[in-house]
Design an enzyme around this catalytic site. Structure first.
Site, PDB file in Angstrom:
ATOM      1  N   HIS A   1      -2.985   6.053   4.611  1.00 59.15           N
ATOM      2  CA  HIS A   1      -1.572   6.256   4.952  1.00 59.15           C
ATOM      3  C   HIS A   1      -1.152   7.642   4.458  1.00 59.15           C
ATOM      4  CE1 HIS A   1      -1.547   2.123   5.925  1.00 59.15           C
ATOM      5  NE2 HIS A   1      -0.852   1.623   4.921  1.00 59.15           N
TER       6      HIS A   1
ATOM      7  N   CYS B   1       0.807  -1.224   0.000  1.00 59.43           N
ATOM      8  CA  CYS B   1       0.000   0.000   0.000  1.00 59.43           C
ATOM      9  C   CYS B   1       0.846   1.284   0.000  1.00 59.43           C
ATOM     10  CB  CYS B   1      -0.951  -0.007   1.206  1.00 59.43           C
ATOM     11  SG  CYS B   1      -0.282  -0.806   2.674  1.00 59.43           S
TER      12      CYS B   1
HETATM   13  O1  L14 Z   1       2.684  -6.082   2.529  1.00 60.45           O
HETATM   14  O2  L14 Z   1       0.311  -3.994   8.678  1.00 60.45           O
HETATM   15  O3  L14 Z   1       0.815  -5.403   1.715  1.00 60.45           O
HETATM   16  O4  L14 Z   1      -0.120  -2.154   7.622  1.00 60.45           O
HETATM   17  C1  L14 Z   1       0.289  -4.142   4.018  1.00 60.45           C
HETATM   18  C2  L14 Z   1      -0.244  -3.738   5.327  1.00 60.45           C
HETATM   19  C3  L14 Z   1       1.821  -5.738   5.158  1.00 60.45           C
HETATM   20  C4  L14 Z   1       1.255  -5.298   6.483  1.00 60.45           C
HETATM   21  C5  L14 Z   1       1.528  -5.687   2.683  1.00 60.45           C
HETATM   22  C6  L14 Z   1       0.278  -3.321   7.651  1.00 60.45           C
HETATM   23  C7  L14 Z   1       0.901  -5.492   4.034  1.00 60.45           C
HETATM   24  C8  L14 Z   1       0.784  -3.896   6.369  1.00 60.45           C
END
Ligand code: L14
Ligand code: 25A
Length: 340
Positions: free
Chosen positions: A246, A133
């Site tokens: 985010h 993300c």
């Molecule tokens: O790798 O805990 O796509 O915010 C994205 C969200 C890993 C964990 C990924 C989190 C995830 C992440």
């Protein structure tokens, strides 16, 4: 579109991202023959709505993909590693939202605004990976500058919402916050420390080099998406007590000079981007404004006065939508429209 209709499955349909994938699919132009919702045995037998119909949630098994054209996966890395090959073997194209396949050289890693051509490589393994993300929103915002001026180096710090960790983390922030404002005891289950009224410089696991896995995803995935290993990227990823979206402070050093004003006009009207940059009127990208929509908001665009070719910006997007479900469904739209 060829007039073809598609059978689509969502693996992890009951999760935070899976739920959003259902909504994105409802809003999508992909012509559908059927949808199937898959999750673990815990959720099998429950029901989810799709366009007014109630659909049974089935247990994800090795045999779930017979007759399925496209499967959208968001059930964690282990589940993707185990089940995506069975889907691909049955002729289904997997678009996977976990980190399991992203750095596999045979698996394309796609952000439609940046490298849509890479979708063609789905034929290698029958799998396409959806980037992390934080990486997606950053590359969407800097892509126009990269194409025009080249980028030598990126320094990024993130301020990441708890929804990235899934439903249990959303509940944890809510429960801890409620307990604290009532002077009650709180529980810590999801993160190593309290997240309410706090910031944790720790997302995903720590690696031997002292960085977290989330930080190294930003380094490696950015280079893979731009097909350019010469870009220097260094990241610090931080969890903040925000539910959705985010935010990122991004500093780029370009190869050729570009001014902040030029960046601002370059980004205006680019696909997927909305410039939100009027500080005199207290207007800049906010997590609460990015949440619930699909654009990547960019503002606070300034010249970095410490180096000749530097730009600073503040980039915000909904991590569950553009950071996960929306990007996955956009890839599915390209696949359905151009390749299947
Ligand atoms: O790798 O805990 O796509 O915010 C994205 C969200 C890993 C964990 C990924 C989190 C995830 C992440
Ligand atoms: O394994 P990882 O890589 O560490 O991933 C951990 C989690 O991160 C989320 C996702 O959580 C994942 O489980 N995630 C992954 N990529 C993400 C991204 N890019 C991401 N989040 C944001 N951005 P989630 O809550 O969003 O979704 C979980 C979904 O995955 C299904 N699932 C899990 N294991 C499965 C599986 N499906 C098939 N086979 C498996 N082996 C999961 O279905 C959900 O759809 P479910 O039925 O297990 O969960 C339904 C409800 O139950 C809660 N729950 C989860 N774990 C437990 C649980 N309840 C009790 N005990 C548990 N151990 C869930 O919150 C959900 O509401």
């Amino acid at each position: 579109m060829s007039g073809k209709k598609f059978n689509i499955a969502i693996a992890g349909a009951t999760g935070a991202v899976g739920n959003q994938m259902i909504t994105c699919l409802e809003e999508s132009s992909i012509p559908l023959k059927s949808v199937r919702f898959l999750a673990s045995h815990r959720s099998a037998g429950s029901k989810l709505n799709f366009k007014g119909a109630s659909i049974d949630v089935e247990e994800l098994t090795e045999n779930s993909f017979k007759g399925v054209d496209i499967a959208l996966f968001s059930a964690g890395g282990g589940t993707s590693k185990k089940f995506a090959p069975f889907a691909a073997n049955d002729g289904c194209v997997v678009i996977d939202n976990s980190s399991a396949w992203r750095m596999d050289p045979d698996v394309p890693l796609v952000v439609p605004e940046v490298n849509p051509h890479a979708v063609a490589d789905y034929t290698n393994k029958g799998i396409i990976a959806n980037p992390n993300c934080s990486t997606i929103q950053m590359v969407v915002a800097i892509n126009p500058v990269y194409r025009k001026c080249g980028i030598r180096r990126i320094v990024v710090s993130t301020y990441q919402a708890v929804s990235g960790t899934g439903k249990k983390a959303i509940d944890e922030l809510f429960d801890q916050t409620r307990s604290m404002i009532n002077f009650a005891d709180y529980e810590i289950n999801v993160y190593p420390h309290r997240i309410a009224f706090n910031c944790l410089p720790h997302i995903d696991v720590f690696l031997e080099n002292g960085y977290t896995k989330e930080e190294m995803k930003m380094v490696n995935e950015t280079r893979k998406i731009f097909e350019d290993d010469s870009i220097g990227v260094t990241a610090t990823t931080v969890r903040v007590p925000v539910f959705y979206s985010h935010s990122e402070s991004v500093n780029i050093e370009t190869k050729e000079h570009i001014s902040a004003d030029e960046v601002k006009s370059l980004l205006e009207n680019k696909p997927g981007i909305k410039v939100v940059d009027d500080p005199a009127n207290n207007i800049y990208p906010l997590a609460i404004d990015a949440a619930g929509q699909d654009l990547t908001l960019v503002g606070r665009i300034r010249n970095d006065e410490s180096i000749p070719n530097g730009i600073n910006m503040w980039i915000v997007a909904d991590n569950i939508r553009k950071g996960a479900a929306t990007n996955t469904v956009q890839i599915a739209e390209i696949l359905a429209d151009k390749y299947l």
